[in-house]
Design an enzyme around this catalytic site. Structure first.
Site, PDB file in Angstrom:
ATOM      1  N   ASN A 156       0.707  -1.353  -0.174  1.00 57.14           N
ATOM      2  CA  ASN A 156       0.029   0.114   0.174  1.00 57.14           C
ATOM      3  C   ASN A 156       0.735   1.297   0.170  1.00 57.14           C
ATOM      4  O   ASN A 156       0.343   2.334  -0.464  1.00 57.14           O
ATOM      5  CB  ASN A 156      -1.030   0.074   1.190  1.00 57.14           C
ATOM      6  CG  ASN A 156      -0.419  -0.119   2.464  1.00 57.14           C
ATOM      7  OD1 ASN A 156       0.603  -0.815   2.689  1.00 57.14           O
ATOM      8  ND2 ASN A 156      -1.135   0.529   3.487  1.00 57.14           N
ATOM      9  N   GLU A 252       4.487  -4.947  12.015  1.00 53.53           N
ATOM     10  CA  GLU A 252       3.718  -3.805  11.948  1.00 53.53           C
ATOM     11  C   GLU A 252       2.542  -4.331  11.075  1.00 53.53           C
ATOM     12  O   GLU A 252       2.580  -4.728   9.996  1.00 53.53           O
ATOM     13  CB  GLU A 252       4.032  -2.593  11.226  1.00 53.53           C
ATOM     14  CG  GLU A 252       5.627  -2.087  11.638  1.00 53.53           C
ATOM     15  CD  GLU A 252       5.295  -1.272  12.944  1.00 53.53           C
ATOM     16  OE1 GLU A 252       4.319  -0.842  13.219  1.00 53.53           O
ATOM     17  OE2 GLU A 252       6.210  -1.114  13.944  1.00 53.53           O
ATOM     18  N   CYS A 286      -3.201   1.090   6.917  1.00 51.30           N
ATOM     19  CA  CYS A 286      -3.236   0.271   8.156  1.00 51.30           C
ATOM     20  C   CYS A 286      -3.808   1.196   9.094  1.00 51.30           C
ATOM     21  O   CYS A 286      -4.610   0.416  10.145  1.00 51.30           O
ATOM     22  CB  CYS A 286      -2.111  -0.381   8.598  1.00 51.30           C
ATOM     23  SG  CYS A 286      -0.766   0.866   8.678  1.00 51.30           S
TER      24      CYS A 286
HETATM   25  P1  NAD Z   1       0.357  -9.448   3.378  1.00 51.80           P
HETATM   26  O1  NAD Z   1       0.640  -9.946   4.502  1.00 51.80           O
HETATM   27  O2  NAD Z   1      -0.400 -10.235   2.163  1.00 51.80           O
HETATM   28  O3  NAD Z   1       1.909  -9.396   2.578  1.00 51.80           O
HETATM   29  C1  NAD Z   1       3.099  -8.559   3.036  1.00 51.80           C
HETATM   30  C2  NAD Z   1       4.334  -9.129   2.507  1.00 51.80           C
HETATM   31  O4  NAD Z   1       4.474 -10.526   2.826  1.00 51.80           O
HETATM   32  C3  NAD Z   1       4.158  -9.194   0.993  1.00 51.80           C
HETATM   33  O5  NAD Z   1       5.781  -8.881   0.779  1.00 51.80           O
HETATM   34  C4  NAD Z   1       4.249 -10.675   0.660  1.00 51.80           C
HETATM   35  O6  NAD Z   1       4.776 -11.101  -0.387  1.00 51.80           O
HETATM   36  C5  NAD Z   1       4.926 -11.158   1.845  1.00 51.80           C
HETATM   37  N1  NAD Z   1       4.587 -12.559   2.233  1.00 51.80           N
HETATM   38  C6  NAD Z   1       3.076 -13.229   2.136  1.00 51.80           C
HETATM   39  N2  NAD Z   1       3.243 -14.465   2.496  1.00 51.80           N
HETATM   40  C7  NAD Z   1       4.450 -14.644   3.229  1.00 51.80           C
HETATM   41  C8  NAD Z   1       5.270 -15.563   3.702  1.00 51.80           C
HETATM   42  N3  NAD Z   1       4.561 -16.899   3.991  1.00 51.80           N
HETATM   43  N4  NAD Z   1       6.628 -15.587   4.289  1.00 51.80           N
HETATM   44  C9  NAD Z   1       6.967 -14.373   4.033  1.00 51.80           C
HETATM   45  N5  NAD Z   1       6.632 -13.106   3.219  1.00 51.80           N
HETATM   46  C10 NAD Z   1       5.171 -13.227   3.025  1.00 51.80           C
HETATM   47  O7  NAD Z   1      -0.070  -7.993   3.296  1.00 51.80           O
HETATM   48  P2  NAD Z   1      -0.507  -6.951   2.182  1.00 51.80           P
HETATM   49  O8  NAD Z   1      -1.749  -7.365   1.617  1.00 51.80           O
HETATM   50  O9  NAD Z   1       0.434  -6.676   1.228  1.00 51.80           O
HETATM   51  O10 NAD Z   1      -0.765  -5.817   2.891  1.00 51.80           O
HETATM   52  C11 NAD Z   1      -1.794  -5.421   3.729  1.00 51.80           C
HETATM   53  C12 NAD Z   1      -1.753  -5.403   5.165  1.00 51.80           C
HETATM   54  O11 NAD Z   1      -0.349  -4.830   5.629  1.00 51.80           O
HETATM   55  C13 NAD Z   1      -2.903  -5.254   5.969  1.00 51.80           C
HETATM   56  O12 NAD Z   1      -3.205  -5.741   6.889  1.00 51.80           O
HETATM   57  C14 NAD Z   1      -2.225  -3.781   6.771  1.00 51.80           C
HETATM   58  O13 NAD Z   1      -2.979  -3.223   7.681  1.00 51.80           O
HETATM   59  C15 NAD Z   1      -1.022  -4.105   6.697  1.00 51.80           C
HETATM   60  N6  NAD Z   1      -0.213  -2.817   6.842  1.00 51.80           N
HETATM   61  C16 NAD Z   1       0.474  -2.497   8.096  1.00 51.80           C
HETATM   62  C17 NAD Z   1       1.151  -1.223   8.344  1.00 51.80           C
HETATM   63  C18 NAD Z   1       1.607  -1.142   9.559  1.00 51.80           C
HETATM   64  O14 NAD Z   1       2.379   0.023   9.609  1.00 51.80           O
HETATM   65  N7  NAD Z   1       1.286  -1.466  10.786  1.00 51.80           N
HETATM   66  C19 NAD Z   1       1.574  -0.675   7.165  1.00 51.80           C
HETATM   67  C20 NAD Z   1       0.817  -0.921   6.091  1.00 51.80           C
HETATM   68  C21 NAD Z   1      -0.001  -2.038   5.635  1.00 51.80           C
END
Ligand code: NAD
Length: 477
Positions: A156, A252, A286
């Site tokens: 995002n 996060e 988020c």
């Molecule tokens: P996601 O968890 O699907 O993916 C995040 C990352 O993890 C990607 O790079 C993805 O390829 C990787 N990933 C997926 N499966 C994995 C695995 N098994 N092992 C290692 N890496 C893996 O999240 P998303 O859809 O990209 O982002 C949305 C989420 O992120 C929402 O829940 C949002 O709230 C959260 N978010 C949190 C913050 C914060 O600062 N707290 C900021 C932005 C987004």
């Protein structure tokens, strides 16, 4: 950058050079849904090569001043290449161009703050001589880098959230293997090249693109990775924490951000903040406003003003200057949001505006008469939907806010200092924002959640604490 088709193609970025792979994948333009870039898909050997390069680079220490200079230069270069990075973000994320410029500016700031912090990392004096028998000793601590950090980032805000990991990691003297979201990997690859231009030695920052679970499995199995810094969903964060063993993990994660609108607040201001920060980036932030608790005495006025403000937003092409809200990251995500809204309406919620989908575009949506267990309230919607509920008593609304698995940030609009102080003590979040929405963030503040929203803080000074160890030195004099 090479090109085997008409679209730009990127290899992995390992040890200061692009590495091509047998398999590649397309990165879509999120508005046209046409392939915009081609990137490499890392195999196991590539991930281990990247980790080894990071480890080798770590063995060649950089002084704090060198780290400061490189990060400051990288920040300056990012400002120079503002247009190019914003264009890439608009294509691969689908955010309105004006918000993309905003993200580039913030990323440059995050790198600059990281540069500043690189010269301030210090331990403390430790008065061991106060213990009987230790009178002839003196002690102090220093902060040392943890080593190789695996950084995994979401789609995002794929530039600034990468900078929130890479900036402090490099400032503290670590090396990084970065795994950006497969949906938005291009700005991360561009950033790695920008860092090389800024003078970062090869191997200090490596980028591996491809499948999340496959790369994740390689990263956790390598004993050379000393720490994981993850931003993304609870599901993946939990998996990573379970796999990391005794290594450091910073998480996060998500939120279903609550915002309270009290009867005594500046209602027009609250409307503006809720609308802007509920629908910005199509709600895929988020700390986006999701649950709104409005005092029953001002509900009608608030909802009618919020409806009018929301309907004034222009939804459409992110490259059009007039656009306020672009597409969601994928059609299937917009379909998910559509189905949650439909389910809420079937369960008794009232659709005030929105509820309309065109491909990946989902129109900003307001629901009222919602119940706590509807998905639109209970789970993280990560889409442009605001669910409005009411309250009459302060204790009641604090309980409603806390009735959540998440706890990242919350917003409270009130002029009542006693209410603000009570909320500060009792609301279970990492950050409470008074008279602004939950989505307030500047890049040097401590940022992170409680409960399922994660563990550890970001913001360069705070991330550096996570990314260093405090080592004690005792002198027997
Ligand atoms: P996601 O968890 O699907 O993916 C995040 C990352 O993890 C990607 O790079 C993805 O390829 C990787 N990933 C997926 N499966 C994995 C695995 N098994 N092992 C290692 N890496 C893996 O999240 P998303 O859809 O990209 O982002 C949305 C989420 O992120 C929402 O829940 C949002 O709230 C959260 N978010 C949190 C913050 C914060 O600062 N707290 C900021 C932005 C987004």
């Amino acid at each position: 950058m090479g090109s085997n088709t008409t679209r730009p193609a990127y290899g992995l970025y390992i040890n200061g050079r692009q590495v091509s792979t047998k398999q590649t994948m397309d990165v879509l333009d999120k508005y046209t849904l046409q392939p915009a870039y081609t990137v490499a898909v890392a195999e196991k050997e590539h991930v281990h090569e990247a980790i080894a390069a990071a480890r080798d680079a770590f063995k060649q220490p950089l002084s704090p001043y060198e780290r400061f200079s490189i990060l400051a230069k990288a920040s300056a270069l990012l400002k120079e290449r503002r247009q190019e990075f914003a264009d890439t973000l608009a294509a691969e994320v689908g955010k309105p161009l004006r918000d993309c410029f905003g993200e580039v500016d913030r990323a440059a700031m995050t790198l600059l703050i990281s540069a500043e912090e690189a010269r301030r990392i210090h331990g403390q004096g430790v008065p061991v001589e106060a213990a009987p028998g230790s009178e002839n000793r003196m002690a102090f601590s220093i902060r040392v880098p943890v080593g190789v950090i695996a950084a995994i980032t979401p789609f995002n805000a794929p530039l600034n959230l990468v900078c929130h990991k890479v900036g402090p990691a490099l400032a503290a003297g670590n090396s990084v293997v970065l795994k950006p979201s497969e949906l938005t990997p291009v700005v991360a690859l561009k950033l790695a090249e920008l860092f090389a231009d800024a003078g970062l030695p090869a191997g200090r920052l490596n980028v591996v693109t491809g499948d999340g679970p496959a790369i994740g499995a390689c990263l956790v199995e390598s004993p050379l990775v000393n720490m994981f810094s993850f931003t993304g969903s609870v599901r993946v964060g939990l998996w990573l924490k379970q796999q990391a063993g005794l290594r450091k993990v910073s998480l996060e994660l998500g939120n279903n951000s609550a915002n309270i609108v009290h009867f005594d607040c500046d209602l027009d201001h609250a409307v503006e903040m809720v609308a802007n920060k509920g629908f910005n980036t199509a709600g895929q932030v988020c700390i986006s406003v999701q649950r709104v608790y409005v005092h029953e005495s001002v509900k009608e006025e608030f909802v009618s003003k919020l409806k009018a403000r929301t309907e004034a937003f222009v939804v459409g092409d992110p490259r059009d200057d007039r656009t306020d809200i672009g597409p969601m990251i994928a059609v299937k995500e917009a379909e998910r949001v559509e189905s949650w809204v439909r389910e809420a309406i079937e369960q008794g919620a009232v659709l005030v505006t929105g509820g309309k989908r065109e491909g990946a575009l989902y129109y900003p949506t307001i629901l009222t008469e919602v119940k706590p267990d509807m998905k639109v309230c209970r789970q993280e919607i990560f889409g442009p939907v605001v669910a409005v509920d009411t309250y009459s008593q302060i204790d009641e609304v604090i309980a409603k806010v806390n009735d959540s698995d998440y706890g990242l940030q919350a917003g409270l609009f009130t002029r009542d200092l006693n209410f603000a102080m009570k909320a500060a003590k009792e609301i279970e979040v990492g950050g409470l924002i008074v008279n602004d929405a939950s989505a307030y963030r500047v890049d040097h503040m401590p940022y992170g959640g409680v409960k399922n929203s994660g563990t550890g803080k970001e913001g360069p000074a705070y991330a550096i604490e996570e990314m260093t160890e405090e080592k004690l030195i005792v002198l027997n004099l």
